[in-house]
Design a protein around this motif. Structure first.
Motif, PDB file in Angstrom:
ATOM      1  N   MET A  66       0.841  -1.199   0.000  1.00 17.57           N
ATOM      2  CA  MET A  66       0.000   0.000   0.000  1.00 17.57           C
ATOM      3  C   MET A  66       0.880   1.254   0.000  1.00 17.57           C
ATOM      4  N   LYS A  67       0.622   2.149  -0.944  1.00 16.72           N
ATOM      5  CA  LYS A  67       1.381   3.387  -1.017  1.00 16.72           C
ATOM      6  C   LYS A  67       0.909   4.337   0.075  1.00 16.72           C
ATOM      7  N   LYS A  68       1.855   4.848   0.841  1.00 12.02           N
ATOM      8  CA  LYS A  68       1.507   5.726   1.953  1.00 12.02           C
ATOM      9  C   LYS A  68       1.318   7.169   1.488  1.00 12.02           C
ATOM     10  N   ILE A  69       0.493   7.905   2.228  1.00 10.89           N
ATOM     11  CA  ILE A  69       0.313   9.338   1.997  1.00 10.89           C
ATOM     12  C   ILE A  69       1.493  10.052   2.647  1.00 10.89           C
ATOM     13  N   ARG A  70       2.263  10.773   1.854  1.00  5.71           N
ATOM     14  CA  ARG A  70       3.464  11.461   2.342  1.00  5.71           C
ATOM     15  C   ARG A  70       3.080  12.848   2.861  1.00  5.71           C
ATOM     16  N   ILE A  71       3.494  13.137   4.088  1.00  6.71           N
ATOM     17  CA  ILE A  71       3.021  14.342   4.776  1.00  6.71           C
ATOM     18  C   ILE A  71       4.195  15.214   5.211  1.00  6.71           C
ATOM     19  N   LEU A  72       4.057  16.513   4.979  1.00  3.98           N
ATOM     20  CA  LEU A  72       4.947  17.519   5.561  1.00  3.98           C
ATOM     21  C   LEU A  72       4.203  18.147   6.727  1.00  3.98           C
ATOM     22  N   LEU A  73       4.843  18.200   7.886  1.00  2.00           N
ATOM     23  CA  LEU A  73       4.227  18.747   9.091  1.00  2.00           C
ATOM     24  C   LEU A  73       4.956  20.025   9.483  1.00  2.00           C
ATOM     25  N   ALA A  74       4.241  21.156   9.489  1.00  2.00           N
ATOM     26  CA  ALA A  74       4.859  22.451   9.787  1.00  2.00           C
ATOM     27  C   ALA A  74       4.167  23.120  10.969  1.00  2.00           C
ATOM     28  N   ASP A  75       4.911  23.267  12.063  1.00  2.00           N
ATOM     29  CA  ASP A  75       4.405  23.924  13.271  1.00  2.00           C
ATOM     30  C   ASP A  75       5.615  24.355  14.086  1.00  2.00           C
ATOM     31  N   ASP A  76       5.567  25.544  14.662  1.00  2.00           N
ATOM     32  CA  ASP A  76       6.731  26.039  15.390  1.00  2.00           C
ATOM     33  C   ASP A  76       6.810  25.531  16.828  1.00  2.00           C
ATOM     34  N   HIS A  77       5.826  24.760  17.272  1.00  2.00           N
ATOM     35  CA  HIS A  77       5.850  24.192  18.619  1.00  2.00           C
ATOM     36  C   HIS A  77       6.317  22.738  18.542  1.00  2.00           C
ATOM     37  N   THR A  78       7.527  22.492  19.019  1.00  2.00           N
ATOM     38  CA  THR A  78       8.147  21.173  18.869  1.00  2.00           C
ATOM     39  C   THR A  78       7.339  20.073  19.546  1.00  2.00           C
ATOM     40  N   ILE A  79       6.849  20.331  20.752  1.00  2.00           N
ATOM     41  CA  ILE A  79       6.105  19.302  21.484  1.00  2.00           C
ATOM     42  C   ILE A  79       4.835  18.922  20.729  1.00  2.00           C
ATOM     43  N   LEU A  80       4.121  19.929  20.242  1.00  2.90           N
ATOM     44  CA  LEU A  80       2.897  19.662  19.482  1.00  2.90           C
ATOM     45  C   LEU A  80       3.217  18.913  18.196  1.00  2.90           C
ATOM     46  N   ARG A  81       4.276  19.340  17.521  1.00  2.00           N
ATOM     47  CA  ARG A  81       4.667  18.695  16.265  1.00  2.00           C
ATOM     48  C   ARG A  81       5.027  17.227  16.494  1.00  2.00           C
ATOM     49  N   ASN A  82       5.757  16.967  17.572  1.00  2.00           N
ATOM     50  CA  ASN A  82       6.126  15.585  17.883  1.00  2.00           C
ATOM     51  C   ASN A  82       4.896  14.734  18.187  1.00  2.00           C
ATOM     52  N   PRO A  93      -1.280   3.110   9.340  1.00  2.00           N
ATOM     53  CA  PRO A  93      -0.470   2.369   8.362  1.00  2.00           C
ATOM     54  C   PRO A  93      -0.345   3.042   6.999  1.00  2.00           C
ATOM     55  N   ASP A  94      -1.270   3.963   6.683  1.00  2.00           N
ATOM     56  CA  ASP A  94      -1.244   4.586   5.359  1.00  2.00           C
ATOM     57  C   ASP A  94      -0.676   6.004   5.374  1.00  2.00           C
ATOM     58  N   LEU A  95      -0.178   6.464   6.536  1.00  2.00           N
ATOM     59  CA  LEU A  95       0.345   7.828   6.648  1.00  2.00           C
ATOM     60  C   LEU A  95       1.830   7.806   7.000  1.00  2.00           C
ATOM     61  N   GLU A  96       2.583   8.734   6.403  1.00  2.00           N
ATOM     62  CA  GLU A  96       4.018   8.821   6.664  1.00  2.00           C
ATOM     63  C   GLU A  96       4.450  10.289   6.687  1.00  2.00           C
ATOM     64  N   VAL A  97       5.036  10.730   7.792  1.00  2.00           N
ATOM     65  CA  VAL A  97       5.574  12.089   7.882  1.00  2.00           C
ATOM     66  C   VAL A  97       6.984  12.067   7.300  1.00  2.00           C
ATOM     67  N   VAL A  98       7.165  12.750   6.174  1.00  2.14           N
ATOM     68  CA  VAL A  98       8.463  12.710   5.483  1.00  2.14           C
ATOM     69  C   VAL A  98       9.364  13.873   5.864  1.00  2.14           C
ATOM     70  N   LEU A 158      10.505  18.300  -1.642  1.00  3.69           N
ATOM     71  CA  LEU A 158      10.078  16.912  -1.453  1.00  3.69           C
ATOM     72  C   LEU A 158       8.750  16.581  -2.130  1.00  3.69           C
ATOM     73  N   GLU A 159       7.950  17.610  -2.414  1.00  8.89           N
ATOM     74  CA  GLU A 159       6.617  17.438  -2.991  1.00  8.89           C
ATOM     75  C   GLU A 159       5.811  16.346  -2.276  1.00  8.89           C
ATOM     76  N   PRO A 160       5.538  16.549  -0.982  1.00 11.45           N
ATOM     77  CA  PRO A 160       4.688  15.597  -0.261  1.00 11.45           C
ATOM     78  C   PRO A 160       3.271  15.630  -0.819  1.00 11.45           C
ATOM     79  N   ASP A 161       2.488  14.629  -0.472  1.00 15.76           N
ATOM     80  CA  ASP A 161       1.096  14.615  -0.929  1.00 15.76           C
ATOM     81  C   ASP A 161       0.281  15.696  -0.220  1.00 15.76           C
ATOM     82  N   VAL A 162       0.528  15.844   1.079  1.00 16.30           N
ATOM     83  CA  VAL A 162      -0.226  16.806   1.886  1.00 16.30           C
ATOM     84  C   VAL A 162       0.740  17.561   2.800  1.00 16.30           C
ATOM     85  N   ALA A 163       0.594  18.881   2.844  1.00 15.97           N
ATOM     86  CA  ALA A 163       1.341  19.707   3.797  1.00 15.97           C
ATOM     87  C   ALA A 163       0.366  20.170   4.871  1.00 15.97           C
TER      88      ALA A 163
END
Length: 216
Positions: free
Chosen positions: A1-17, A27-32, A48-53
């Motif tokens: 199964m091809k995973k959805i590639r995600i870019l995660l942008a937030d300036d709060h490290t704890i929240l981002r983690n 299983p279908d999501l991947e933070v790249v 990187l051209e993720p699927d979703v930012a």
């Protein structure tokens, strides 16, 4: 199964983690990649051209609204989902006009965020229920025609300079961040004051706060 590639942008490290851990349990999501400011988010999205930012609206150096505009202009295949603590009508209208496909509140349930990412990846527009209500009320209030906003007369570069001025950077520092000359920064500052009918740095900062270009 091809995973959805995600870019995660937030300036709060704890929240981002925390969000990363949540998403990677699926299983279908991947933070790249992760970004802690808007400029890094734009660079990573186009590199990187993720699927979703997934982008926070309030970030340093370049806010989520401007980051969305630049991503959609430079790498339009990347789909943007805004994650925000604000249910502000003006925010919502502007990010949707900028090309974001969804707007989810940070207090949403985990499942709502996960489903929103999947829906945006499939090309569907997604709004939190509370946001949907605000959008409808806003449309009914203005009938689809809103009064002119001074923000619309600013160029993309002027909006970037305005945010950096409001964040306390000097002309020299802004020139370094944007890779332009100090004289060009000074020219943008003058144009900002003329277009917005403002007269000093303090008024520019106050305007940026009122328009939620920055947060305090």
């Amino acid at each position: 199964m091809k995973k959805i590639r995600i870019l995660l942008a937030d300036d709060h490290t704890i929240l981002r983690n925390g969000i990363r851990a949540l998403l990677e349990d699926e299983p279908d999501l991947e933070v790249v990649a992760e970004a802690e400011d808007g400029r890094a988010a734009v660079n990573l999205a186009c590199q990187l051209e993720p699927d979703v930012a997934v982008i926070d609206i309030a970030m340093p150096l370049l806010n989520g609204l401007e980051a969305t505009r630049q991503i959609k202009r430079q790498c339009p295949r990347v789909r943007v989902l805004i994650l925000s603590m604000h249910d502000n009508e003006e925010y919502i209208r502007q990010v949707l006009e900028a090309g974001a496909m969804g707007y989810i509140l940070k207090d949403a349930a985990a499942k709502e965020l996960i489903n929103a990412i999947r829906s945006v990846h499939q090309g569907e527009a997604v709004l939190s229920p509370a946001i949907t209500r605000l959008v409808i009320e806003d449309y009914l209030r203005w009938g689809g025609i809103r009064p002119a906003d001074k923000d619309g007369i600013l160029s993309a570069r002027e909006r970037e300079v305005l945010q950096l001025i409001a964040e306390g950077y000097t002309n020299k520092q802004i020139a370094g961040i944007l890779t332009i000359s100090v004289k060009t920064v000074q020219a943008h500052r003058l144009n900002l004051m003329q277009k917005l009918d403002l007269h000093d740095r303090g008024e520019l900062i106050k305007y940026a706060i009122q328009k939620k270009i920055i947060e305090i």
